[in-house]
Design an enzyme around this catalytic site. Structure first.
Site, PDB file in Angstrom:
ATOM      1  N   THR A 134      29.846   5.043  23.843  1.00 28.18           N
ATOM      2  CA  THR A 134      29.509   5.441  25.273  1.00 28.18           C
ATOM      3  C   THR A 134      28.722   4.381  25.928  1.00 28.18           C
ATOM      4  O   THR A 134      27.692   3.813  25.251  1.00 28.18           O
ATOM      5  CB  THR A 134      28.524   6.574  24.977  1.00 28.18           C
ATOM      6  N   LYS A 192      32.477  10.717  30.181  1.00 29.06           N
ATOM      7  CA  LYS A 192      31.643  10.654  29.009  1.00 29.06           C
ATOM      8  C   LYS A 192      30.122  10.964  29.328  1.00 29.06           C
ATOM      9  O   LYS A 192      29.144  11.581  28.816  1.00 29.06           O
ATOM     10  CB  LYS A 192      31.904   9.766  28.089  1.00 29.06           C
ATOM     11  N   LYS A 251      19.212   6.156  24.705  1.00 32.01           N
ATOM     12  CA  LYS A 251      20.505   5.364  25.234  1.00 32.01           C
ATOM     13  C   LYS A 251      21.558   5.879  26.244  1.00 32.01           C
ATOM     14  O   LYS A 251      21.327   5.437  27.553  1.00 32.01           O
ATOM     15  CB  LYS A 251      21.526   4.777  24.223  1.00 32.01           C
TER      16      LYS A 251
END
Length: 299
Positions: free
Chosen positions: A100, A176, A244
Site C-alpha cells: 500500500t 487500495k 501509515k
C-alpha cells in the site's frame, strides 16, 4: 498457460506473502523466496520452495517477481538496496508490487523500471492472512497489457478476485487507499461503539451478538471486536499500519484540497493509540484510547 515449471519469486514472507507463496506453489509454480528473516525463507523450503539469500538472487531465477513488503521504503530496498533485485532482473521481466503506497510513487516506479526494460504491475492486495493462505484474497491491479501477459496466471493463482483497473500504474494504488479509508474508519467506529457500550455497562458479548445481527454491523465490527472480546491483540494487522495507510489517504486528498473529515478523525485515533504504546498491537487496540472503560480480560 500452464504454470508447470514457471519460476515465480516472492520477496517478503509476512502474514500475506507467506500465504501467497504457498498458493503459487500449490498451483504448480516453482517458487523462489527471500525475506530479511532467514528463518522465514528456510521454513518455506520445508513446504517445497527454494530459499534465496537476497532479492537479487531471487531475480536471477525468476522473470516474475512479487514484492509483498510493508511500504514504499521497503519496496525501494527490495529493488535498489544492497543486493536489490532491479539490476539482476532480466529485460522483459515483471515486478509485481503488492504494498500500500502513494499512487504517485507507484506511477513513478513504473517509469523507473520501464526505463530499465522491466515491466511493472501496480497490484495492492486485500483480504488478510487467512485469505492469502487459501488463495482467496483480492488484488487491485493496474499495468500495461505486456505486463499482464508476462505475469500470466500467477495473479489468479494468488487471488480469488483480480481486478484490472487501468493500463498504467496508479489506479490499483488509488483503489487500495480508498479501501483503507473505509477499513480504518470502520475499525475506529467499531471501537468507539464498543467503548460506549462498555462505558454504559452493557455486556460486551451481548452487544456484539446484537450488533452483528443488526443493521449497524460491519465486517470490521464483526471481525475486530471479536479480538477485543477475546482480549487478543496479536497483530494480524497492526495499529501502525493504519497510521501509515490513513496518512497516505490524507496525503492524496490534501494534494487536491479534498476534505476527508472522518478519515482525519480516524487517523488521529490510531496516532493516539500508537503514541500510547499500542502501535505494534492488533488494530482493534485503538479501543484502548477510550478512558474510563474496563476491557474484557483474557478468558
Amino acid at each position: 498457460m500452464s504454470s508447470q515449471g514457471i519460476a515465480v519469486g516472492v520477496v517478503g514472507l509476512g502474514a500475506m506473502g507467506k500465504g501467497m507463496a504457498g498458493s503459487l506453489r500449490r498451483s504448480g509454480y516453482n517458487v523462489y523466496v527471500a525475506d530479511v528473516r532467514k528463518e522465514a525463507a528456510d521454513t518455506f523450503v520445508e513446504d517445497g520452495g527454494v530459499a534465496c539469500s537476497s532479492p537479487a538472487e531471487v531475480a536471477e531465477h525468476c522473470e516474475i517477481l512479487v514484492s509483498v513488503v510493508v511500504n514504499a521504503a521497503q519496496t525501494e530496498e527490495v529493488l535498489f538496496g544492497k543486493n536489490g533485485a532491479a539490476n539482476a532482473m532480466k529485460k522483459g521481466s515483471v515486478f509485481v508490487m503488492c504494498s500500500t503506497v502513494d499512487p504517485n510513487w507507484s506511477v513513478g516506479l513504473e517509469k523507473r523500471l520501464n526505463d530499465m526494460g522491466i515491466l511493472y504491475l501496480d497490484s495492492p492486495i486485500s483480504g488478510g492472512a487467512a485469505k492469502a493462505a487459501s488463495g482467496e484474497m483480492t488484488i487491485m491491479s493496474a499495468g500495461t497489457p505486456q505486463a499482464y501477459a508476462k505475469v500470466g496466471g500467477a495473479l489468479d493463482a494468488m487471488a480469488a478476485k483480480v481486478y484490472r483497473l487501468g493500463d498504467s500504474a496508479g489506479a490499483g494504488s488509488k483503489v487500495k487507499i480508498i479501501n483503507q479509508l473505509l477499513a480504518g474508519v470502520h475499525i475506529a467506529a467499531a471501537a468507539e461503539a464498543m467503548a460506549l457500550g462498555l462505558r454504559e455497562g452493557v455486556d460486551a458479548a451481548s452487544l456484539y451478538e446484537v450488533i452483528t445481527n443488526s443493521a449497524g454491523n460491519s465486517w470490521m465490527f464483526e471481525n475486530r471486536m471479536a479480538h477485543v472480546l477475546a482480549a487478543d491483540y496479536t497483530p494480524l494487522s497492526a495499529v501502525d499500519i493504519f497510521v501509515k495507510d490513513l496518512g497516505l489517504v490524507l496525503d492524496t486528498a490534501r494534494a487536491s484540497k479534498f476534505p476527508l473529515p472522518l478519515s482525519s478523525t480516524a487517523h488521529q485515533m490510531f496516532m493516539q493509540a500508537s503514541t500510547a504504546g499500542f502501535g505494534r498491537e492488533d488494530d482493534s487496540a485503538v479501543i484502548k484510547i477510550f478512558p474510563g472503560i474496563e476491557l474484557p480480560g483474557k478468558k
